[in-house]
Scaffold this motif. Structure first.
Motif, PDB file in Angstrom:
ATOM      1  N   UNK A 169      -3.512 -11.560 -29.054  1.00 14.82           N
ATOM      2  CA  UNK A 169      -3.580 -10.225 -29.642  1.00 14.82           C
ATOM      3  C   UNK A 169      -4.768  -9.489 -29.038  1.00 14.82           C
ATOM      4  N   UNK A 170      -4.854  -8.206 -29.330  1.00 11.84           N
ATOM      5  CA  UNK A 170      -6.003  -7.425 -28.849  1.00 11.84           C
ATOM      6  C   UNK A 170      -7.302  -8.055 -29.341  1.00 11.84           C
ATOM      7  N   UNK A 171      -7.306  -8.469 -30.583  1.00 12.25           N
ATOM      8  CA  UNK A 171      -8.519  -9.025 -31.181  1.00 12.25           C
ATOM      9  C   UNK A 171      -8.880 -10.395 -30.589  1.00 12.25           C
ATOM     10  N   UNK A 172      -7.864 -11.189 -30.242  1.00 12.42           N
ATOM     11  CA  UNK A 172      -8.140 -12.544 -29.763  1.00 12.42           C
ATOM     12  C   UNK A 172      -8.273 -12.639 -28.246  1.00 12.42           C
ATOM     13  N   UNK A 173      -8.094 -11.535 -27.532  1.00 13.85           N
ATOM     14  CA  UNK A 173      -8.120 -11.557 -26.067  1.00 13.85           C
ATOM     15  C   UNK A 173      -9.420 -12.139 -25.508  1.00 13.85           C
ATOM     16  N   UNK A 174     -10.608 -11.720 -26.010  1.00 14.65           N
ATOM     17  CA  UNK A 174     -11.847 -12.305 -25.452  1.00 14.65           C
ATOM     18  C   UNK A 174     -11.941 -13.810 -25.665  1.00 14.65           C
ATOM     19  N   UNK A 175     -11.510 -14.304 -26.828  1.00 12.18           N
ATOM     20  CA  UNK A 175     -11.576 -15.734 -27.099  1.00 12.18           C
ATOM     21  C   UNK A 175     -10.571 -16.489 -26.221  1.00 12.18           C
ATOM     22  N   UNK A 176      -9.387 -15.895 -26.017  1.00 10.69           N
ATOM     23  CA  UNK A 176      -8.386 -16.493 -25.130  1.00 10.69           C
ATOM     24  C   UNK A 176      -8.957 -16.695 -23.736  1.00 10.69           C
ATOM     25  N   UNK A 177      -9.578 -15.673 -23.203  1.00 11.05           N
ATOM     26  CA  UNK A 177     -10.153 -15.761 -21.858  1.00 11.05           C
ATOM     27  C   UNK A 177     -11.298 -16.766 -21.822  1.00 11.05           C
ATOM     28  N   UNK A 211      -2.281  -1.646 -24.575  1.00  9.70           N
ATOM     29  CA  UNK A 211      -3.567  -1.912 -25.222  1.00  9.70           C
ATOM     30  C   UNK A 211      -3.930  -3.386 -25.134  1.00  9.70           C
ATOM     31  N   UNK A 212      -2.951  -4.254 -25.384  1.00 10.12           N
ATOM     32  CA  UNK A 212      -3.215  -5.691 -25.315  1.00 10.12           C
ATOM     33  C   UNK A 212      -3.560  -6.105 -23.891  1.00 10.12           C
ATOM     34  N   UNK A 213      -2.734  -5.686 -22.933  1.00  9.02           N
ATOM     35  CA  UNK A 213      -2.972  -6.115 -21.555  1.00  9.02           C
ATOM     36  C   UNK A 213      -4.313  -5.601 -21.034  1.00  9.02           C
ATOM     37  N   UNK A 214      -4.675  -4.403 -21.439  1.00 13.72           N
ATOM     38  CA  UNK A 214      -5.976  -3.859 -21.036  1.00 13.72           C
ATOM     39  C   UNK A 214      -7.108  -4.684 -21.623  1.00 13.72           C
ATOM     40  N   UNK A 215      -6.945  -5.129 -22.855  1.00 12.58           N
ATOM     41  CA  UNK A 215      -7.975  -5.955 -23.498  1.00 12.58           C
ATOM     42  C   UNK A 215      -8.140  -7.289 -22.779  1.00 12.58           C
ATOM     43  N   UNK A 216      -7.022  -7.891 -22.368  1.00  8.44           N
ATOM     44  CA  UNK A 216      -7.093  -9.168 -21.648  1.00  8.44           C
ATOM     45  C   UNK A 216      -7.758  -8.971 -20.293  1.00  8.44           C
ATOM     46  N   UNK A 217      -7.378  -7.919 -19.577  1.00 11.81           N
ATOM     47  CA  UNK A 217      -7.966  -7.648 -18.264  1.00 11.81           C
ATOM     48  C   UNK A 217      -9.461  -7.400 -18.387  1.00 11.81           C
ATOM     49  N   UNK A 242      -1.557  -0.171 -14.848  1.00 13.15           N
ATOM     50  CA  UNK A 242      -2.429   0.691 -15.657  1.00 13.15           C
ATOM     51  C   UNK A 242      -3.418  -0.120 -16.492  1.00 13.15           C
ATOM     52  N   UNK A 243      -3.075  -1.369 -16.777  1.00  9.13           N
ATOM     53  CA  UNK A 243      -3.995  -2.232 -17.522  1.00  9.13           C
ATOM     54  C   UNK A 243      -5.175  -2.675 -16.662  1.00  9.13           C
ATOM     55  N   UNK A 244      -5.055  -2.502 -15.335  1.00 12.74           N
ATOM     56  CA  UNK A 244      -6.159  -2.844 -14.450  1.00 12.74           C
ATOM     57  C   UNK A 244      -6.054  -4.206 -13.805  1.00 12.74           C
TER      58      UNK A 244
END
Length: 438
Positions: A169-177, A211-217, A242-244
């Motif tokens: 999720x957007x919120x969990x993206x930093x922890x996933x990475x 939004x999610x893909x941008x957060x992961x990138x 567009x997500x980068x």
């Protein structure tokens, strides 16, 4: 230090072609110690193994930039030992896994390290390609490729396995990475699929948001990790760009390349891994080409009988409007516009129409025959270019200080790509200076 000298060879260094080249490398340290071209009267190092490369081409070990090293597509109980053996025998010294469970990746990496250490201590050979991986892709709840892997009648074991995949999720993206990087991921893989190029209803599965893909990138780039993304259609490609993301792991097949997408590639500086091999299986085209490479791979005993048969079968689940020719047009246009095209196939053990290793030969031939690339450009797409774009700074080129990942081929492969697999073909493969068992 155990030195090997290959002299009088035609050298493709990852970028350019050089005649009458001499390359010296250390089998113990695994690095290239000297590269020279032209005539020389300097004596070879005392005690070195000397190989006369006259009439041969020397090039960097090939990099397969899109494959999978799990065994999910194999029948239960199948032997998985060829997953990284077939590519090495095909001249592929590095395989980039694009979505596999961490246990499989860690198992392979342990086997690779153990084998190399034993080969060095015994002056023996190696059988396994090196492995880079994204580990699991950034999958979402119910999203790609969960429904495809589960199929219509999944076993309890398979359902349990897929339930361990991430639900980012957007919120969990930093922890996933953060967790992926700690577990040894070399890059991050996005999944962006709405099924419009497939024989499934468009929107039949949940689709990741911009939004999610941008957060992961953003999280991946902050951690210093490259990001690539799956997309098979123009609209999904647009989201990934567009997500980068740094690159796309497929090109699209739903329509000819719109100028807006070409412009977006140029603006973002992203690269593309076309995977024409798997796309041809998806669209059930180029059967004669599949049969040719299956016959070659079988005759050279690079693949077993199951894999040879698998190479001539097809996935055949495209949307009626999808065409492989759209992919050819897109790759040719991107190349003309200066966009980096990186060689990869999406080969998986047991995935119809593919075999890790020989599929890269097919991929490169399609770049030359269908997309207007020169042979050196196709070779660059499988050597120096993926190393540069993924940040693999120790490989991909033949230069002093780089890994001694090398392939010696009979004939001039820079003039005739087919020298890689026809007639005598590949004569020797070295991985970190250690010869492969061919």
């Amino acid at each position: 230090m155990r030195l090997t000298v290959v002299h009088s060879a035609l050298l493709f260094d990852g970028h350019s072609v050089h005649e009458n080249a001499t390359v010296v490398f250390d089998s113990d340290g695994g690095r290239i110690t000297a590269v020279s071209t032209g005539s020389s009267t300097a004596p070879f190092p005392s005690g070195a193994t000397i190989i006369d490369g006259k009439g041969h081409s020397l090039l960097p070990g090939l990099i397969e930039s899109h494959a999978h090293v799990h065994g999910l597509h194999l029948p239960p109980g199948s032997d998985q030992s060829d997953i990284l053996r077939s590519p090495l025998r095909s001249g592929v010294t590095t395989v980039c896994d694009m979505h596999s469970d961490p246990d499989s990746v860690h198992k392979w990496r342990e086997e690779i390290a153990d084998e190399l250490a034993k080969a060095r201590s015994s002056k023996g050979t190696v059988t396994l390609s090196d492995l880079k991986s994204s580990l699991y892709g950034a999958t979402i709840e119910g999203g790609w490729p969960k429904p495809i892997v589960l199929g219509p009648h999944p076993s309890d074991e398979l359902k349990s396995f897929v339930s361990t995949w991430p639900n980012v999720t957007v919120e969990s993206a930093p922890e996933f990475v953060k967790n992926h990087q700690a577990n040894g991921a070399d890059y991050i893989k996005l999944m962006q699929e709405n099924c419009c190029s497939l024989a499934l209803p468009t929107g039949a599965i949940p689709v990741a948001t911009l939004e999610l893909q941008t957060a992961v990138v953003k999280a991946a780039h902050a951690a210093g990790l490259p990001v690539v993304g799956h997309a098979l259609s123009v609209d999904m490609t647009e989201v990934v760009l567009k997500a980068g993301a740094d690159g796309l792991t497929h090109t699209f097949i739903d329509q000819p390349p719109p100028q807006s997408i070409i412009d977006l590639y140029r603006q973002t500086g992203a690269f593309v891994i076309p995977t024409l091999t798997v796309l041809s299986s998806l669209t059930a085209e180029l059967q004669d080409v599949r049969e040719k490479f299956a016959e070659i791979a079988g005759r050279k005993e690079i693949v077993n009988d199951f894999t040879k048969q698998n190479m001539v079968e097809v996935i055949g689940m495209k949307d009626p409007a999808a065409q492989l020719d759209y992919a050819f047009q897109t790759v040719a246009k991107l190349k003309q516009e200066g966009i980096d095209v990186v060689a990869g196939t999406d080969a998986v053990a047991g995935l119809k129409g593919t075999a890790i290793g020989p599929s890269l030969w097919m991929e490169l031939e399609l770049y030359v025959e269908k997309c207007g690339m020169s042979v050196p450009e196709a070779l660059n797409a499988a050597t120096a270019l993926p190393a540069k774009r993924f940040g693999f700074n120790d490989r991909g080129v033949v230069a002093e200080g780089k890994r001694a990942d090398l392939v010696l081929v009979k004939g001039d492969v820079t003039a005739r790509l087919q020298a890689l697999w026809e007639d005598e073909g590949i004569v020797v493969v070295w991985k970190e200076g250690v010869p492969a068992a061919l």
